[in-house]
Write a protein that holds these residues in place. Structure first.
Motif, short mmCIF file in Angstrom:
data_model
loop_
_atom_site.label_atom_id
_atom_site.label_comp_id
_atom_site.label_asym_id
_atom_site.label_seq_id
_atom_site.Cartn_x
_atom_site.Cartn_y
_atom_site.Cartn_z
N PRO A 159 0.85 -1.20 0.00
CA PRO A 159 0.00 0.00 0.00
C PRO A 159 0.88 1.25 0.00
CG PRO A 159 -0.58 -1.52 1.79
CD PRO A 159 0.75 -1.94 1.26
N ASP A 160 0.91 1.96 -1.10
CA ASP A 160 1.88 3.05 -1.27
C ASP A 160 1.24 4.41 -1.56
OD1 ASP A 160 0.90 2.33 -3.71
OD2 ASP A 160 2.84 2.07 -4.70
N GLU A 161 -0.07 4.55 -1.38
CA GLU A 161 -0.71 5.83 -1.65
C GLU A 161 -1.76 6.11 -0.57
OE1 GLU A 161 -2.10 7.96 -5.68
OE2 GLU A 161 -3.37 6.29 -5.11
N VAL A 162 -1.77 7.34 -0.08
CA VAL A 162 -2.74 7.72 0.94
C VAL A 162 -4.12 7.78 0.31
CG1 VAL A 162 -3.49 9.52 2.52
CG2 VAL A 162 -1.07 8.99 2.30
N ASN A 163 -5.04 6.99 0.86
CA ASN A 163 -6.40 6.94 0.34
C ASN A 163 -7.35 7.84 1.12
OD1 ASN A 163 -9.21 5.10 0.78
ND2 ASN A 163 -8.64 5.56 -1.33
N CYS A 164 -7.20 7.90 2.43
CA CYS A 164 -8.01 8.78 3.26
C CYS A 164 -7.27 9.02 4.57
CB CYS A 164 -9.41 8.21 3.50
SG CYS A 164 -9.41 6.58 4.28
N ALA A 165 -7.70 10.03 5.29
CA ALA A 165 -7.00 10.38 6.53
C ALA A 165 -7.90 11.25 7.40
CB ALA A 165 -5.69 11.11 6.23
N VAL A 166 -7.57 11.28 8.67
CA VAL A 166 -8.17 12.20 9.63
C VAL A 166 -7.03 12.97 10.27
CG1 VAL A 166 -9.58 12.47 11.68
CG2 VAL A 166 -10.09 10.65 10.08
N ILE A 167 -6.99 14.28 10.01
CA ILE A 167 -5.90 15.13 10.50
C ILE A 167 -6.25 15.66 11.87
CG2 ILE A 167 -4.39 17.06 9.94
CD1 ILE A 167 -4.39 14.74 7.91
N ARG A 168 -5.31 15.54 12.81
CA ARG A 168 -5.50 15.99 14.19
C ARG A 168 -6.73 15.32 14.81
NH1 ARG A 168 -2.44 20.53 15.51
NH2 ARG A 168 -1.29 21.40 13.76
N TYR A 169 -6.80 14.03 14.63
CA TYR A 169 -7.93 13.25 15.14
C TYR A 169 -7.89 13.19 16.67
CZ TYR A 169 -10.99 9.13 15.60
OH TYR A 169 -11.99 8.26 15.94
N HIS A 170 -6.72 12.91 17.22
CA HIS A 170 -6.56 12.80 18.66
C HIS A 170 -6.01 14.10 19.24
CE1 HIS A 170 -7.47 8.55 19.40
NE2 HIS A 170 -6.96 8.32 18.19
N SER A 171 -6.19 14.27 20.54
CA SER A 171 -5.67 15.46 21.21
C SER A 171 -4.19 15.32 21.56
CB SER A 171 -6.46 15.73 22.49
OG SER A 171 -6.38 14.62 23.37
N ARG A 172 -3.69 14.08 21.62
CA ARG A 172 -2.26 13.83 21.83
C ARG A 172 -1.81 12.77 20.84
NH1 ARG A 172 -0.98 15.95 26.94
NH2 ARG A 172 1.19 15.83 26.28
N ARG A 173 -0.54 12.42 20.87
CA ARG A 173 0.01 11.53 19.86
C ARG A 173 -0.59 10.13 19.94
NH1 ARG A 173 4.00 8.44 22.67
NH2 ARG A 173 4.84 9.52 24.48
N VAL A 174 -0.66 9.47 18.78
CA VAL A 174 -1.21 8.13 18.68
C VAL A 174 -0.21 7.12 19.25
CG1 VAL A 174 -2.04 6.36 17.08
CG2 VAL A 174 -2.58 8.77 16.67
N THR A 175 -0.70 6.17 20.03
CA THR A 175 0.16 5.18 20.66
C THR A 175 -0.06 3.76 20.16
OG1 THR A 175 -1.42 5.01 22.48
CG2 THR A 175 0.41 6.55 22.76
N CYS A 176 -1.27 3.43 19.67
CA CYS A 176 -1.53 2.06 19.21
C CYS A 176 -2.69 2.06 18.23
CB CYS A 176 -1.82 1.12 20.39
SG CYS A 176 -3.19 1.64 21.44
N LEU A 177 -2.72 1.04 17.37
CA LEU A 177 -3.77 0.86 16.37
C LEU A 177 -4.22 -0.60 16.37
CD1 LEU A 177 -2.22 2.84 13.34
CD2 LEU A 177 -4.04 3.63 14.85
#
Length: 562
Positions: A159-177
Motif C-alpha cells: 500500500p503506497d498511496e494515501v487513500n483517506c485520513a483524519v488530520i488531528r484526530y486525537h488530542s495527543r500523539r497516537v500510541t496504538c492501532l
C-alpha cells in the motif's frame, strides 16, 4: 593575490574589561581585532605574529589592571565542541558529527550519510536458507500448516498511496492501532491521553472518540474473541478496561493503583497485553517486570502476579503464539526477549532467553506458523529467528534499521504482514529523515527479513512528521499509520483509484487552526530530526496531493436540508 583574497584562520576578539576600582573615562574599553590573513606559504609565520600580538595585548591589559576576555569566532561543532566541522541539518539532510560513532549502525569510522547500511539495507545480512532439522516435532508442526503455505512465493503487495485520513484526530500523539476482526473498515486507535478512537475509514466522516476510559497513555488494546464489539485496553494509569464500542461504557477489570498516586516508586503502569482465547485469559504486564492474568469469564484477576523480567524494569510487549497459544513471548527494558509456557509460569522458568544490546521495543511470533520471531531494539537492529525449534542463542539475522527514537515518540515496532504466506515481510517506520526532492521526509519501510532488502519505502510530501505506529490489515491490502495526532490509510495505487469517491473528499481536518499535515503544536510530537527541519520541509512548487474538508458533519446536513 590580495591580502583579503583568502582567510586561513578565524579572528579572535580581545575585550579589555574595566576593573572594579576604575571608572569610565575618556579611555573606554579597547577592542582589538587581530585577523591573520595569509597565503598557504606564509601560514606559520603569520601565526607566530598573531601570538605575539595577543601576548602584547594581554601584557598591556595586565599593566592597566584589566582582565582581558578572549572571544573566539571559530565555528565549533555543537556535539563534540571541536572546530573544523559542523553537525546538524544542511538543507533537508542531517550531518552527523564525525567524532562520534554512526547514529545508524552504532559503529565508528564513518557517519550516517556514508553508512553502508543506509545505501544498502541488506549490507552484511546473510539471506535465509532452507533448514531441515529432521526433528519429528518440526515435521509434525510444519505438516499442520502446510496447506496454508504455498509452494511458490507470491509477490508482495505494497500500500503506497494515501487513500483517506483524519488530520488531528486525537488530542495527543497516537500510541496504538487495531483493526476490527470482522468489519474491514473499522480502525481503533489509542493516544497518550488515554482516549479510544473508533473510525470507519470506509465512510471517512464516521468517527467517535471516547475520552472517559483511561486517564493517560493507552498502550495496548485487543478485541475480545467472543464478542467483536468489546475491546480490552491496558493503560499507564494502572488499569485494564473492557469497553463496549457501541455505547462507550467501560468496565475496569483491574486497578493496580487503588489508592491513587503514592509516588513514582509505587505507581504501576500496564504496557504489554495479549489474549489467550483457549483459556479465556487476558495477559498484561507492568513496569516492574510482573505478569498479571485476568479471567475474562469472571472479570477478575487469576492467581498471583509472576515476575517474568528483571524486577523494576518495564515489560513492554506480550504476544501469544498464534498456532500454540500456550507459548508466550515477552520483551522488556532489561534487554531481553523471553519465551514462556503459560501452563507452568514460574519465576526463572522461561524456555528461552533472547539477549539484546539495548531495550527491546517489540517481539512477535510469525502470524501463520508461529515458528519465526522478529524483534525491534533501540540499538537500530531488527533481529530475526527463523525457527524456534533450532539453536536460538544467536539470531539468524540482524538488519540495521533506523528506529533509535527519543522520549517524545511512540516506540517503533516492526510488525508482520498477516497476509504474507511466506512470513518474510514486515513494516516499520523510519526515524532518520531522507532528502526527497528537497523535502525531509520519514518514510515507512517494508523489509524482506529473509534477505534484509528494502522492498519499498512509502511516503507522502504532505506528511512531514515521523510515523512510528503502523498496522497492516489482516484481510485487505490496507496500511494504517499513526503520525503525531493524525491517522492515515494507505492502499495500492490501483486499488486506491478504484475505491476513490467522486467528490474526492477523503481527508478530514479536525483542527482548522492549522491545516498543514506535517505541522503540530503538540509538545510530544516533535523530535530531534523533524523539529529542526520545519523550514526545510516546505515546498512552494509542489501542490498538496490530499484534499481537506472540515471535520463537522452537522453543517453538511444543514446544507442538504436547505
Amino acid at each position: 593575490m590580495s591580502a583579503r583574497a583568502r582567510r586561513t584562520s578565524f579572528p579572535e576578539v580581545v575585550i579589555e574589561r574595566d576593573s572594579d576600582t576604575e571608572k569610565s573615562s575618556d579611555d573606554e574599553e579597547e577592542v582589538e581585532d587581530d585577523v591573520v590573513e595569509s597565503d598557504d606559504q606564509e601560514e606559520e609565520e603569520e601565526d607566530e605574529e598573531q601570538k605575539g600580538k595577543e601576548a602584547e595585548v594581554s601584557s598591556a591589559a595586565n599593566k592597566k589592571g584589566k582582565a582581558p576576555i578572549t572571544i573566539s569566532l571559530k565555528k565549533v561543532c555543537k556535539v563534540c565542541k571541536r572546530a573544523g566541522h559542523q553537525a546538524g541539518f544542511q538543507g533537508p539532510t542531517y550531518i552527523d558529527c564525525p567524532m562520534k560513532p554512526c547514529f545508524l549502525c552504532k559503529l565508528p569510522g564513518h557517519t550516517t550519510v556514508n553508512c553502508p547500511h543506509r545505501v544498502a539495507m541488506e549490507f552484511g545480512v546473510i539471506p535465509a536458507s532452507r533448514k531441515r532439522t529432521n526433528n519429528s516435532l518440526d515435521y509434525v508442526f510444519e505438516r499442520q500448516v502446510r496447506h496454508r503455505v504455498p509452494s511458490i512465493k507470491p509477490e508482495f503487495v505494497i500500500p503506497d498511496e494515501v487513500n483517506c485520513a483524519v488530520i488531528r484526530y486525537h488530542s495527543r500523539r497516537v500510541t496504538c492501532l487495531e483493526f476490527h476482526p470482522t468489519n474491514n473498515n473499522i480502525l481503533l486507535s489509542g493516544d497518550k491521553k488515554g482516549q479510544l478512537g473508533v473510525w470507519d475509514f470506509g465512510k471517512v466522516h464516521e468517527k467517535t472518540v471516547y475520552g472517559n476510559i483511561h486517564s493517560c497513555l493507552l498502550n495496548n488494546m485487543k478485541f475480545s474473541p467472543a464478542n467483536d464489539g468489546t475491546v480490552y485496553a491496558a493503560s499507564s494509569d494502572g488499569t485494564m478496561s473492557c469497553t463496549d464500542l457501541e455505547t462507550g461504557l467501560s468496565t475496569p477489570l483491574m486497578d493496580l493503583n487503588p489508592n491513587g498516586w503514592q509516588g513514582p516508586n509505587s505507581w504501576t503502569m500496564l504496557y504489554g497485553m495479549d489474549l489467550n482465547a483457549e483459556k479465556g485469559l487476558v495477559l498484561v504486564a507492568d513496569n516492574f517486570g510482573f505478569l498479571h492474568l485476568v479471567d475474562t469469564r469472571s472479570n477478575s484477576q487469576k492467581g498471583n502476579s509472576i515476575l517474568i523480567h528483571k524486577k523494576g524494569t518495564k515489560v513492554v510487549g506480550l504476544h501469544c503464539n498464534p498456532f500454540q497459544p500456550d507459548l508466550l513471548l515477552s520483551c522488556g527494558n532489561d534487554h531481553f526477549a523471553r519465551i514462556w509456557d503459560i501452563r507452568r509460569l514460574e519465576g526463572e522458568s522461561c524456555l528461552q532467553s533472547l539477549p539484546h544490546k539495548r531495550v527491546v521495543n517489540s517481539a512477535y511470533f510469525s502470524p501463520i506458523s508461529g515458528s519465526k520471531i522478529v524483534t525491534t531494539s533501540i540499538d537500530n537492529r531488527i533481529r530475526v529467528w527463523d525457527s524456534i525449534f533450532g539453536n536460538m542463542e544467536t539470531p539468524s539475522r540482524e538488519i540495521v534499521h533506523s528506529h533509535d527514537f527519543n522520549r517524545h515518540l511512540t516506540p517503533f515496532r516492526a510488525e508482520w504482514d498477516p497476509k504474507d504466506p511466506s512470513e518474510s515481510l514486515v513494516v516499520v517506520g523510519r526515524y532518520i529523515s531522507e532528502n526527497y526532492n528537497g523535502l525531509a521526509l520519514h518514510p515507512i519501510d517494508f523489509i524482506d527479513i529473509s534477505t534484509g532488502q528494502l522492498v519499498a519505502e512509502v511516503m507522502d510530501p504532505n506528511i512531514t512528521t515521523i510515523t512510528p505506529v503502523n498496522k497492516l490489515h489482516p484481510r485487505d491490502d490496507v496500511l494504517a499509520s499513526g503520525s503525531s495526532r493524525s491517522l492515515f490509510i494507505w492502499r495500492p495505487k490501483e486499488k486506491s483509484e478504484m475505491v476513490q469517491e467522486k467528490d474526492e473528499r477523503k481527508i478530514v481536518v479536525c483542527d482548522r487552526k492549522n491545516s498543514k499535515f506535517g505541522d503540530d503544536d503538540d509538545d510530544d510530537s516533535g523530535d530531534d530530526f523533524s523539529s529542526k527541519k520545519g523550514k526545510n520541509g516546505k515546498s512552494k512548487s509542489k501542490k498538496p496531493i490530499l484534499v481537506t474538508t472540515p471535520c463537522s458533519s452537522s453543517k453538511k446536513k444543514k446544507k442538504k436540508k436547505s
